[in-house]
Design an enzyme around this catalytic site. Sequence first.
Site, short mmCIF file in Angstrom:
data_model
loop_
_atom_site.label_atom_id
_atom_site.label_comp_id
_atom_site.label_asym_id
_atom_site.label_seq_id
_atom_site.Cartn_x
_atom_site.Cartn_y
_atom_site.Cartn_z
N ASP A 399 -1.47 -7.52 8.69
CA ASP A 399 -0.78 -8.70 9.18
C ASP A 399 0.65 -8.33 9.56
O ASP A 399 1.36 -7.65 8.81
CB ASP A 399 -0.79 -9.77 8.08
CG ASP A 399 -0.07 -11.03 8.48
OD1 ASP A 399 -0.55 -11.73 9.38
OD2 ASP A 399 1.00 -11.32 7.88
N GLU A 435 -1.99 -5.94 13.59
CA GLU A 435 -1.53 -7.12 14.33
C GLU A 435 -0.17 -6.68 14.88
O GLU A 435 0.82 -6.66 14.16
CB GLU A 435 -1.39 -8.33 13.44
CG GLU A 435 -0.99 -9.58 14.21
CD GLU A 435 -0.78 -10.79 13.33
OE1 GLU A 435 -1.13 -11.90 13.76
OE2 GLU A 435 -0.25 -10.63 12.20
#
Length: 760
Positions: A399, A435
Site C-alpha cells: 500500500d 501501489e
Amino acid sequence: MSSAPEYNLEVVRAGRAPTGPATGTGTRALGNGRASQPAPSPRPPVWPGAPNPLGARFRVGPDGVAGTNFALWAGGAEAVELCLFDFGEEGVEVRCPLTELTHEVWHGFVPGVRPGQRYGFRVHGRWDPWTGARWNPAKLLLDPYARAVDGDFAALPPQVYGHVRDWPQQHVADTVRDERDSAPYVPKGVVVHDDDDWVDDRRPKTPWADSVIYELHVRGFTMRHPDIPPELRGTYAGLAHPAAIEHLVRLGVTAVELLPVHQFAHEDHLLRRGLRNYWGYNSIGYFAPHAGYAASGTAGQQVGEFKRMVQALHAAGIEVILDVVYNHTAEAGELGPTLSLRGVDNRGYYRLQADPRRYADYTGCGNTLHVVQPHVLRLITDSLRYWVNEMGVDGFRFDLAAALARSMHDVDMLSPFLAVIAQDPTLRRVKLIAEPWDVGSGGYQVGAFPPLWTEWNDRYRDAVRDFWRGALPDVRDLGYRLSGSSDLYAWGGRRPYASVNFVTAHDGYTLRDLVTYEQKHNSANGEGNRDGTNDNRSWNCGVEGETDDAGIAALRRRQLRNMVTTLLLSTGVPMLVAGDEMGRTQRGNNNAYCQDNGTSWVDWSLLDDPQWRALFDLTSRLLALRHAHPVLRRRAFFSGRPQGVDGLRDLAWFTVRGEEMTPADWYAPAATIGMYLSGTDIPGRDEQGRPVTDDSFLAVLHAGEDAVDVVLPGPPWAVAYEVVVDTSSEEQGDAEGARHEGGAVLTVPGRAVLLLRAER
C-alpha cells in the site's frame, strides 16, 4: 523550535504545574505524576537473555528450563518494563524491569513464561513533544514484534492517548502528558510457539505471466456464504472452507490478494459514529494475524488458523498475496493514540517535520514510518520474511509503496527499502506488487519501480473506463494498455507482467456500480458525502441508480461483459475484485472502508439469478481461454515486427475497413479498434526448450452506440474466423462457433467485444 513558550517547556520536563502564557492556563500533566502501580504479586526472575531475535520467543534452554526471551528495540529510552498479565494470579499485572541493554535493545529471559502468556511493555523516557520525545510509561505498549494479539481496539477512550485528550486548549493538548493507565483498555501481545520455517512442497509457484489475481476481504468474502457454517463465516477458517475454495477454483483465478490481515485498530472518529474500519488499512501489529478474523476465541490460535487457510488454498493451486500497510500505523498524527511505536521511540520510528512536534504525512493518515532508519527497515523486512517463511504466503502488495521508497523527502528508486528487498534471498523470490504512489509531492510513480516489481496500473483502469463510456479522444492510450503498457514498463528488463491490469479495486466503485452510478453515494459513511473520489470515470447508461427499465438493465450487463472481456484479453496480469464476477453492488458507495455490513460483503444469492450467473460463467470461460492460450499471457512485449516464416507481425491493429492502422488513424476519433494477436513464434520456450506457438486471434472492441460494419482482415492474416466470444449476447452459446470468411463484412452490434479465432 516550538510554538509554545520556552519557560513552559522546562516546567513540563520538571513535572511542575507552571504558570502559563498570557492566558494564565499553563501546561501541566494530568494525573498523579506517575503511572498507576499494579497490585503486589510475586515477580519472576529475569535472566539476561539475548538481544536477538526481537519480540517474544519461547524456548527451552540447554539446562531444560522453559521460558520466553523478550527483546525490544527502544532507542533513547531510559528504562523498559515487561508487563505480564494474569501471570500466577488472574487479573494481576506483573512488571519485570529489563535491565540488559545491547545496541539499544532491551532484553531478558523470563523462566516459566509459556505460549499463551499475555504481555506488553512500558517504556520510560523524557516527555518533550517539542523535540519529538513522547515517552509515557503510563501507556501499555503492544510489542512491535508480537506474533499474536489478544483483544481488539474496539474503543479508544482518553486513557489510551499519551497526551491529555480532554485538555480544554485543544491546540496544545498533545503537549500535556496523560498519566492515566491504559492497560485495561488496550489489547495485549501473546507469546506463541516459535515454529520451524514453513515447509510446504505444494506452493503453487505460479509464474507471473500465468497469474490472475482475485482481490478479496477475508471477512466480507465469507460472511454471507450459505454453505459455510455460521461460526466460520468472516474468518480465516471460513476462507479455507471447501465451499469458498470451490468458487475460486471454478472461477479460475491463481492467487487471492487479501486486504490487510495484520492486526489493525479502528479510528476513534469511526467508533464515535458507530462504524468500524472494515478494510483494515490501519495496521498496528506487523507480525500478528488480525485477531478479529479468527474463528477460535483462544488467544494465539489465529496463527495456526491462518497457516491452515494458506495450506488449504495452496492445495487448490491458489497463491496467497497479502496487502500490507508498512507506510503508516494506526497511531496517526500528534493527536492520535499511543499504542506501540510512538511510545517505544517516537523519533526513531516516524518521520517528523522540521518542527518535531508534528509528523511528516505522505500517506494521508497522519504519520509516515521513517523507513530509512535501520531499525524501521529491519522491522519491515523481518515482518515480510516471517510471513513468507513461517506463515507460507507467496507475495505482497505494498500500500502506498512510494512512501516506502522515499529516502529523505523525495521518492528514490535507489532507496534503502528497495535496495534491501532486491538483495534479500527470501523476498526477491516472492511476488512484489507496488501501489506506485502516495499523497506527497512527487509521489505518483507509475512505471518507475525497478525490476522484480509489478505495479498497479491505474492508467490501464482509466483508459478502459474512458473507452467504454465514450470519453477517449482517440485510441492511442488504449492500444498501449491492451498490449501490456510497453510505454511504461519496457525498460530495465521488465516484462508485460509488470503491469497489474484492473478496472476496479476495493477502493472505488464495484464493476456493477461503475455502470449504474455517476455520482458517489457515501452518506452512510457519516462524512457528508465528502469522502471518496469524484473522478470515477463511470457512466450510468442514462439513469442514476438501479432501475426497472429492461433496456437500460440489459445495456449495463453488456457493459460489464465488455469490461471483463477487455481485462482478460489484455496483456499483463489481470486483477478481479471479489463479487464483480457476479454483479456485486455497494449501491453507489465508492469508499466503503467503514461499511462492515451487507454493503461490502459478497452477496452469494446473486449466483441464483440467471443474469448474474451468466456473468460468472463468461468470466470463468474467459479465464479458461486465457489459461489455454499463451498468446493471451505473453512473457515478452510485442515487437510489432514480422515474425516467423509467414512474416506476420506479432501484433497488428486494424480499422473497421480491415486495413492496418496508420499514424493518422491513431490520432483520429474512433470508437472501434481491432487487435490481431499472432500465435506464431511467441517469444520464449517451453520447459523442454521447444518454440511456443498458439492460435491467432482478432479482438474487435466497439464502444459506439450503434452497430458498425467491420471488414475482417483477409489473407495472410486469416482465410476465415470463428467467433469465440461475443459480448452482445447474454448467453454465449448463441454466438459461439459462427464462422466468417476473411475479407467478409461483419456487423458488430453497438457496445460489444468480439473475439475471433483466425484460421490460417
